[in-house]
Enzyme design. Structure first.
Site, PDB file in Angstrom:
ATOM      1  N   LYS A   1       0.843  -1.200   0.000  1.00 50.34           N
ATOM      2  CA  LYS A   1       0.000   0.000   0.000  1.00 50.34           C
ATOM      3  C   LYS A   1       0.876   1.247   0.000  1.00 50.34           C
ATOM      4  O   LYS A   1       1.950   1.237   0.610  1.00 50.34           O
ATOM      5  CB  LYS A   1      -0.860   0.032   1.282  1.00 50.34           C
ATOM      6  CG  LYS A   1      -2.021  -0.927   1.300  1.00 50.34           C
ATOM      7  CD  LYS A   1      -2.818  -0.756   2.586  1.00 50.34           C
ATOM      8  CE  LYS A   1      -3.934  -1.775   2.712  1.00 50.34           C
ATOM      9  NZ  LYS A   1      -5.004  -1.625   1.723  1.00 50.34           N
TER      10      LYS A   1
ATOM     11  N   ARG B   1     -10.369 -11.499   2.188  1.00 52.03           N
ATOM     12  CA  ARG B   1     -11.310 -12.517   1.701  1.00 52.03           C
ATOM     13  C   ARG B   1     -10.720 -13.917   1.795  1.00 52.03           C
ATOM     14  O   ARG B   1     -11.462 -14.891   1.929  1.00 52.03           O
ATOM     15  CB  ARG B   1     -11.720 -12.182   0.255  1.00 52.03           C
ATOM     16  CG  ARG B   1     -10.586 -12.157  -0.716  1.00 52.03           C
ATOM     17  CD  ARG B   1     -10.918 -11.400  -1.989  1.00 52.03           C
ATOM     18  NE  ARG B   1     -10.935  -9.949  -1.797  1.00 52.03           N
ATOM     19  CZ  ARG B   1     -11.281  -9.066  -2.723  1.00 52.03           C
ATOM     20  NH1 ARG B   1     -11.642  -9.482  -3.922  1.00 52.03           N
ATOM     21  NH2 ARG B   1     -11.266  -7.778  -2.466  1.00 52.03           N
TER      22      ARG B   1
HETATM   23  N1  BES Z   1      -8.043  -3.719   4.524  1.00 59.66           N
HETATM   24  C1  BES Z   1      -8.259  -3.309   3.179  1.00 59.66           C
HETATM   25  C2  BES Z   1      -9.554  -2.516   3.021  1.00 59.66           C
HETATM   26  C3  BES Z   1      -9.585  -1.184   3.725  1.00 59.66           C
HETATM   27  C4  BES Z   1      -9.347  -0.023   3.031  1.00 59.66           C
HETATM   28  C5  BES Z   1      -9.927  -1.108   5.067  1.00 59.66           C
HETATM   29  C6  BES Z   1      -9.419   1.197   3.677  1.00 59.66           C
HETATM   30  C7  BES Z   1      -9.988   0.114   5.723  1.00 59.66           C
HETATM   31  C8  BES Z   1      -9.745   1.265   5.022  1.00 59.66           C
HETATM   32  C9  BES Z   1      -8.331  -4.519   2.266  1.00 59.66           C
HETATM   33  O1  BES Z   1      -7.539  -5.583   2.659  1.00 59.66           O
HETATM   34  C10 BES Z   1      -7.839  -4.090   0.940  1.00 59.66           C
HETATM   35  O2  BES Z   1      -6.714  -3.713   0.857  1.00 59.66           O
HETATM   36  N2  BES Z   1      -8.696  -4.159  -0.081  1.00 59.66           N
HETATM   37  C11 BES Z   1      -8.343  -3.782  -1.399  1.00 59.66           C
HETATM   38  C12 BES Z   1      -8.855  -4.851  -2.334  1.00 59.66           C
HETATM   39  C13 BES Z   1      -8.322  -4.743  -3.744  1.00 59.66           C
HETATM   40  C14 BES Z   1      -6.826  -4.964  -3.758  1.00 59.66           C
HETATM   41  C15 BES Z   1      -9.010  -5.752  -4.610  1.00 59.66           C
HETATM   42  C16 BES Z   1      -8.982  -2.438  -1.693  1.00 59.66           C
HETATM   43  O3  BES Z   1     -10.087  -2.176  -1.217  1.00 59.66           O
HETATM   44  O4  BES Z   1      -8.360  -1.641  -2.375  1.00 59.66           O
HETATM   45 MN    MN Z   2      -5.527  -5.394   2.012  1.00 59.51          MN
END
Ligand code: BES
Ligand code: MN
Ligand code: ZN
Length: 502
Positions: free
Chosen positions: A279, A353
């Site tokens: 990230k 997931r």
């Molecule tokens: N933990 C994150 C989602 C999240 C984002 C929680 C902001 C709290 C605040 C999750 O694991 C994630 O990174 N999801 C990705 C999925 C994508 C890579 C398909 C997302 O939402 O960008």
């Molecule tokens: Mn994630």
């Protein structure tokens, strides 16, 4: 601080610290001879328009003759009142009283219309007062434990204009308080720094709480996860020196009965760096909150025991830290899940997931009557619904309605998003049974469709994407900046209702 019920308002003396709640435009409240000494003062305040009773508009008045404080809290327009607004007003009133540092305070509740009955109103006000007056833990080296202790030892709740409307008011107060305290526990667990709260320490905390509350608990460590073939959890946890784990907790409020449990699964990523698909800094900053679902499940199980519900409840909590160490999983990997299904990894940041899918599989081995999961799953859901509302996906309309309705009576909002079968194309894979993620378009739905592959029909299932409401970006009356404990109240209320019906 204790919460007590006291309804001697009709003829009692003026209390040294009293909060009352006023609707916008209602003018001077009638039928309250005990407040006659204030009447002229705040009457003028209302007439002059200095104080209108707008939502959360708060003033503290001091009357030197009686050495008495009166806190006025606005409820806003009657027709705009919601459960959440009531709780916020209670939080405001309670914290204004606590700020006065008196030994006791009195919260005088308005008549319950138009929002339900005395029982519901009292419960909401108690929860608001608890959430609004509890300080967050911090790690400042000069922080004095005693400074977090409130000078105010007791808050009394009483109804305006009705003599004794309730049968066992103290029970209502105690039960609502357990629910609020559970929510605070969830916040505490979630806000713990991720160097201190990782799978092993979370599991230890769960064991401690289980012991205290007579809950059955088993913890799967790395080797057990391996033997059981929990490939999703192992993949996500591979890049961290803290090994992953899975916590299973059981509450049996109906021994000797064959009723199946309600199963709740919570995403427990103790820190989400994104993994090799790292990230950016801004997005990583608050990723200790990625275990909000797990914390909620632990808090719920504990509270269910404290409430002695007549119900069986199963909590399943898959835990992992998503980092980039040499054992990290990679885009392109194909992994075998606990269900036996295979998944092609396309983005290591879509880790939740994978954990949840294994959690759902484990939960189904206990033959539950229904399956509920909570997860900070997709940024897409937060983009869609913002920070006050969770997404809800379901294969069962009744269960979905139950969650939505319990949410609205507890001041938590859920909005349904569709499981669109055509979008399953997004997660079709040439290499494996499915791809782990689809495109950004419809991201929250794609994630839910992935989870659905691990739920065996006709089991009723709801998936709650709490990405938005799990964290507060700024201080609000009911929660300081940080984890909110979203979902705890709703699910506890739902389980309480189920336990009453059987
Ligand atoms: N933990 C994150 C989602 C999240 C984002 C929680 C902001 C709290 C605040 C999750 O694991 C994630 O990174 N999801 C990705 C999925 C994508 C890579 C398909 C997302 O939402 O960008
Ligand atoms: Mn994630
Ligand atoms: Zn995550």
């Amino acid at each position: 601080m204790n919460f007590k019920y006291k309804n001697d308002l009709m003829n009692g003396p003026v209390r040294p610290g009293t909060a009352i709640f006023l609707f916008e435009g209602d003018g001077l409240p009638e039928k309250r001879p005990e407040l006659s000494s204030f009447r002229r003062c705040f009457g003028t305040l209302l007439e002059s328009g200095t104080y209108a009773g707008r939502h959360l508009e708060t003033v503290t008045l001091y009357f030197p003759v009686d050495d008495t404080f009166l806190v006025l809290v606005g409820l806003g327009k009657r027709e705009e009142l919601t459960e959440a607004r009531l709780m916020e007003a209670a939080a405001k009133g309670a914290s204004a009283l606590v700020d006065l540092e008196l030994k006791e305070g009195y919260l005088c509740l308005p008549p319950p219309e138009p929002h339900g009955n005395h029982t519901k109103l009292l419960g909401l006000m108690v929860m608001g007062a608890r959430l609004g007056t509890t300080k967050q833990k911090n790690f400042k080296s000069d922080s004095d434990e005693r400074s977090t202790l409130l000078k105010t030892k007791t808050l009394h709740f009483q109804f305006l204009g009705s003599k004794d409307p309730l049968e066992k008011p103290q029970n209502i107060i105690n039960r609502a308080d357990i629910m609020a305290l559970a929510q605070l526990d969830a916040r505490y667990l979630t806000d713990m720094p991720p160097n201190l709260m990782y799978p092993e320490t979370f599991a230890n905390e769960a064991k401690r709480l289980a012991l205290r509350n007579k809950l059955r608990i088993s913890v799967w460590d790395h080797d057990k996860l391996y033997r059981e073939g929990a490939g999703g959890i192992l993949a996500v946890g591979g890049g961290s020196s803290h090994p992953p784990a899975l916590v299973i907790m059981e509450y049996d409020g109906k021994p000797d009965s064959l009723t199946p449990p309600v199963a709740i699964v919570g995403k427990g990523v103790t820190f989400d760096s994104g993994g090799l698909d790292l990230k950016p800094a801004d997005s990583m900053l608050h990723m200790k909150t990625d275990m909000a679902g797990a914390a909620a499940v632990l808090a719920i199980l504990q509270a269910v025991a404290e409430l002695s519900l007549r119900q069986k409840v199963l909590g399943v909590i898959p835990l992992a830290e998503n980092l980039t160490g040499s054992g990290a999983y990679r885009p392109g990997d194909v992994i075998k899940m606990n269900s036996g299904q295979t998944v092609e990894i396309v983005n290591t940041d879509a880790e939740g997931r994978l954990l949840l899918a294994d959690g759902l599989t484990v939960a189904q081995k206990y033959k539950p009557s229904c399956l509920i999961d909570l997860a900070t799953l997709t940024g897409a859901c937060q983009v869609a619904l913002g920070s006050k509302c969770a997404g809800i996906f379901s294969t069962d309309r009744d269960l979905k309605n139950l969650v939505v309705d319990n949410g609205s009576s507890m001041g938590e909002m859920f909005w349904e998003l569709p499981l669109i079968p055509d979008y399953e194309e997004e997660i079709r894979s040439k290499m494996a049974d499915f791809k782990q993620a689809g495109s950004r378009s419809g991201g929250a739905i794609n994630a839910a469709l992935f989870l659905k592959k691990f739920v065996r029909p006709p089991l009723p299932w709801v998936h709650l994407d709490i990405c938005g409401p799990a964290r507060n970006a700024r201080n609000t009356p009911l929660a300081p900046e940080g984890a909110t404990g979203f979902g705890v109240r709703t699910l506890l209320n739902l389980l309480t209702g189920m336990s009453l019906r059987t």
